[in-house]
Design an enzyme around this catalytic site. Sequence first.
Site, PDB file in Angstrom:
ATOM      1  N   ARG A  16     -66.180  43.511  40.204  1.00  0.00           N
ATOM      2  CA  ARG A  16     -65.778  42.181  39.750  1.00  0.00           C
ATOM      3  C   ARG A  16     -64.306  42.181  39.303  1.00  0.00           C
ATOM      4  O   ARG A  16     -63.429  41.676  40.001  1.00  0.00           O
ATOM      5  CB  ARG A  16     -66.678  41.716  38.598  1.00  0.00           C
ATOM      6  N   HIS A  67     -56.291  48.396  30.538  1.00  0.00           N
ATOM      7  CA  HIS A  67     -55.566  48.427  31.809  1.00  0.00           C
ATOM      8  C   HIS A  67     -54.462  49.478  31.715  1.00  0.00           C
ATOM      9  O   HIS A  67     -53.956  49.773  30.634  1.00  0.00           O
ATOM     10  CB  HIS A  67     -54.988  47.050  32.140  1.00  0.00           C
ATOM     11  N   CYS A 126     -55.164  40.965  37.077  1.00  0.00           N
ATOM     12  CA  CYS A 126     -55.658  39.631  36.741  1.00  0.00           C
ATOM     13  C   CYS A 126     -54.766  38.578  37.371  1.00  0.00           C
ATOM     14  O   CYS A 126     -53.538  38.650  37.242  1.00  0.00           O
ATOM     15  CB  CYS A 126     -55.688  39.454  35.219  1.00  0.00           C
ATOM     16  N   ASN A 129     -57.540  48.368  36.028  1.00  0.00           N
ATOM     17  CA  ASN A 129     -58.233  48.956  34.891  1.00  0.00           C
ATOM     18  C   ASN A 129     -58.090  50.470  34.934  1.00  0.00           C
ATOM     19  O   ASN A 129     -57.819  51.050  35.980  1.00  0.00           O
ATOM     20  CB  ASN A 129     -59.723  48.598  34.947  1.00  0.00           C
TER      21      ASN A 129
END
Length: 296
Positions: free
Chosen positions: A15, A207, A238, A247
Site C-alpha cells: 500500500r 521514511h 507520498c 519507507n
Amino acid sequence: MQLPKQVTIIEVGPRDGLQNEKNIISTEDKISFIQKLKQSGIREMELTSFVSPKWVPQMKDATEVIHACLDDTRNFVLAPNRKGIDRLNETNCKAVAVFVGVSESFNKKNINKSTRESMEELRPIIKELKEKGYFVRACISTSFYCPYEGKMNEQSVIDLCSEFVHYGVDELSVADTIGKANPKEVYSLFSKLKDELPNTLLTGHFHDTRGMAIANVFAAIQVGISRFDTSAGGLGGCPFAPGATGNVATEDVVYMLEQMGIETGINLQKLVEAIDIIRPLLSRPLESKFYKLQNL
C-alpha cells in the site's frame, strides 16, 4: 542496553510502498508480491487502500486485492473517509487504517480537509467500526516535520494521539512522513507517548529520506517500542510530501534486529524472493542496503 525479545513488523509495501509508483503494477503481480511476503512470515500487512483512483491510480484494484489476499493474518486496508469505509464494509476485511496529518497544510493537500474537520468526521466512523468488531489503527502523518510547515510541535502530536485513543482506536502509527526526524527527537516523542498512553499499541513509521530511518528505529526500541511499519525493498514515497523517499526497508530492519538477537519471525531469504517479484516492475531502483548486497 534493554532490548525486546521480539519485534512485530507491519509490512506496508503493497500500500504505502506502491501508492506513489509511476508504473502501474498489475493486480496479478500485486497479489503474487503479497502472497510471497506472507510466506516470509509477515503476520501484519497493509494490503491496499480505498482512495480515489483519480488521485492514487495505483490503488484502483483494491477490492480485487483484498478478495485474493485475506487470510488469518491481520490485513489492514486504509480507508480515509466515509466513502472508503463504505467500500470496506463490502469486504470481509476486519482491520482498517485511518489517517490524519498533524500539519494542517499537509492534511488539506492530502484530503482537502483541516485536521479538525478530519477528526470530526472520523469520530463517529471509529465508534461505528469498533461496534462492528474492527481493529482500528490511526496513522498520524507529519508527526515530526511537514514539507510545508516545518517542525511540528510535540504537544500537538501528543494531543492528537490522545484524542484518537479517546475515540477508541487500537493502535497509533506515528509517522516521520518526510524522513527528517533524528533519533533524539524520536526518543523524546515516543517516551512522552508511552507515558501518556501506556495501554495503546504504538508503532513507529519511518521514511529513509535522509538515511536516518534505521537509527530512528533503534531509538524507538530504546523507549520500549516494539512495532514498526516497514516496506519491502524500501518502497514508498507520498504523493503529497514532495521529496519524501521510501519507507525504511523491511529487510534492513529485520537484519539489524536479528543481528541483535531480536526475533521477528521473518525469513530473510523468502523476503528477498518477494522483492524479486516486484523489483523488475518498478520505475526506480531500490534503496535497500541488504537487498543490494544480495545482488552483487
